[in-house]
Design an enzyme around this catalytic site. Structure first.
Site: not given
Length: 420
Positions: A234, A328, A362
């Site tokens: 991230c 994601d 994600h």
């Protein structure tokens, strides 16, 4: 007598467990529950239904679950598909050194849809899932500005060094670093905001801080040079890519579901200043279930107005591996990775590769972590949607964890390979 056997009874959290049940009636339907309670008292559990064979046995390596929280042949399904009793809670080990997770495995001789501590199982076993190995050291780091935890494997060393960085939830997260150290790496779990004396919010990326961390790790007598690796997810992947681009100490970089540009706040490094692409908070969507979908709040980076914010990663001296989930729901991470690879090719660079996983969200984490499609964020008023499909995502976690360790072994050994 019904007997449940799970081996090994004690193991690292990312290692497989074999589950075998005997003493059943032929073709008998049974329910197997797995449950654990985390350090905050939150209960996680999974159930699966199985049909015994003609000998009255169930072997999870061989037999398919007919229903429950998953179906099909899933030897580790009871671990991978655990769900929190309270919605939107993410399983994250906090005390990685002193206590394991205790996973309770219970067999019931019928179809049991609901979990109740009042029901008596026909057979039970507890397995320990550790996040560290005997002899491993955890050293709290307060060195200059640097805050984190350093994990040193048992043995003489020196060991390949890796900096581990998480994303926008801040704080110090150690479970991935400790598991990686258990595989023979010296790993610095690095905090960079919302921890100890660090800023409470991330207003900018001060790359000087991350260079200090790389120098600190390289100078440790148990760390082999000439460079170190960095693993980020991230926002941490964005920082990892910036480190790979500008810091000569970085020899191997893995970016999990990040972007190829500076977003949300500027980057500063010595005399360099890179303006960021602002988040489009007005594009955040709220689903019918009251979950935030952030996908559209991070702008595409290929437009002309954002060229100054894209990282010039062709300057990177080390190897780079992008790991992305094609489902994601936080970033359009595959598109960012493809743009990064295209830029590298245009500059004649070949030291960049991509692992792309369909149906994967994600939060690509070690296989010790159950599938988490959405969870609470400390800085947002509602839970965040991460995306992914349970089966594809858990499979990707196993594969990518293996690839992560292989990549770092290959490119952080004292004699580095030219292969990617």
């Amino acid at each position: 007598m019904v007997l449940l056997t799970a081996t090994p009874r004690s193991s690292l959290a990312d290692e497989p467990v074999k589950i075998h049940i005997t003493g059943l009636e032929p073709s008998q339907i049974v329910t197997i529950w797995a449950s654990l309670t985390d350090e905050k008292g939150m209960l996680f559990k999974a159930r699966a239904f199985y049909k015994a064979d003609k000998n009255g046995e169930v072997d999870l390596e061989r037999d398919a679950a007919t229903g429950g929280d998953y179906f099909g042949v899933q030897p580790m399904g009871l671990f991978w598909f655990m769900k929190p009793e309270k919605p939107f809670i993410r399983l994250m080990k906090r005390d990685v050194m002193n206590t394991p997770y205790e996973v309770h495995l219970d067999v019931f001789e019928s179809l049991q849809l609901f979990f109740s501590s009042q029901d008596q199982p026909a057979a039970s076993q507890i397995v320990e899932r550790w996040y560290s190995t005997p002899g491993m050291q955890r050293i709290s780091v307060r060195h200059g500005r640097i805050r984190g935890a350093l994990f040193i494997p048992a043995g003489q060393g020196p060991f390949p060094g890796v900096i581990d960085i998480f994303g926008g939830i801040g704080g110090l997260i150690e479970f991935r670093a400790s598991l990686l150290a258990s595989s023979g790496f010296a790993v610095l779990a690095l905090a960079y905001f919302a921890y100890d004396s660090l800023p409470n919010f991330l207003y900018e990326i001060d790359l000087n801080y991350f260079e200090e961390a790389a120098e600190f790790l390289l100078k440790h007598p148990k760390v082999c040079g000439p460079g170190v690796g960095v693993l980020g997810i991230c926002k941490g992947a964005e920082i990892a890519l910036a480190m790979a681009t500008f810091l000569p100490q970085i020899r191997a970089t893995i970016c999990i579901n990040g972007t190829n540009a500076i977003n949300g706040g500027p980057l500063r490094y010595r005399d360099l200043h890179i303006e960021s692409i602002p988040y489009k908070l007005e594009c955040i969507q709220v689903t019918e279930g009251g979950v935030l979908e952030l996908f559209r709040s991070v702008e595409e980076t290929h437009t002309e107005e954002h060229q100054g914010s894209i990282l010039p990663l062709e300057k990177a001296q080390g190897k780079i591996l992008f790991i992305v989930g094609e489902s994601d729901m936080n970033y359009n991470s595959k598109a960012y990775a493809m743009q990064a690879l295209k830029r590298m090719r245009e500059h004649g660079k070949t030291h960049c590769a991509l692992l792309s996983y369909p149906g994967t969200g994600h939060l690509i984490e070690p296989p010790a972590s159950p599938f988490c499609p959405c969870s609470i964020s400390p800085f947002l008023p509602l839970p965040v949607l991460w995306g992914g499909e349970a089966q594809a995502h858990t499979t990707a976690q196993v594969n990518s964890w293996r690839e992560i360790k292989t990549f770092f072994r290959l490119h952080l050994s004292p004699v580095q390979s030219s292969r990617l």
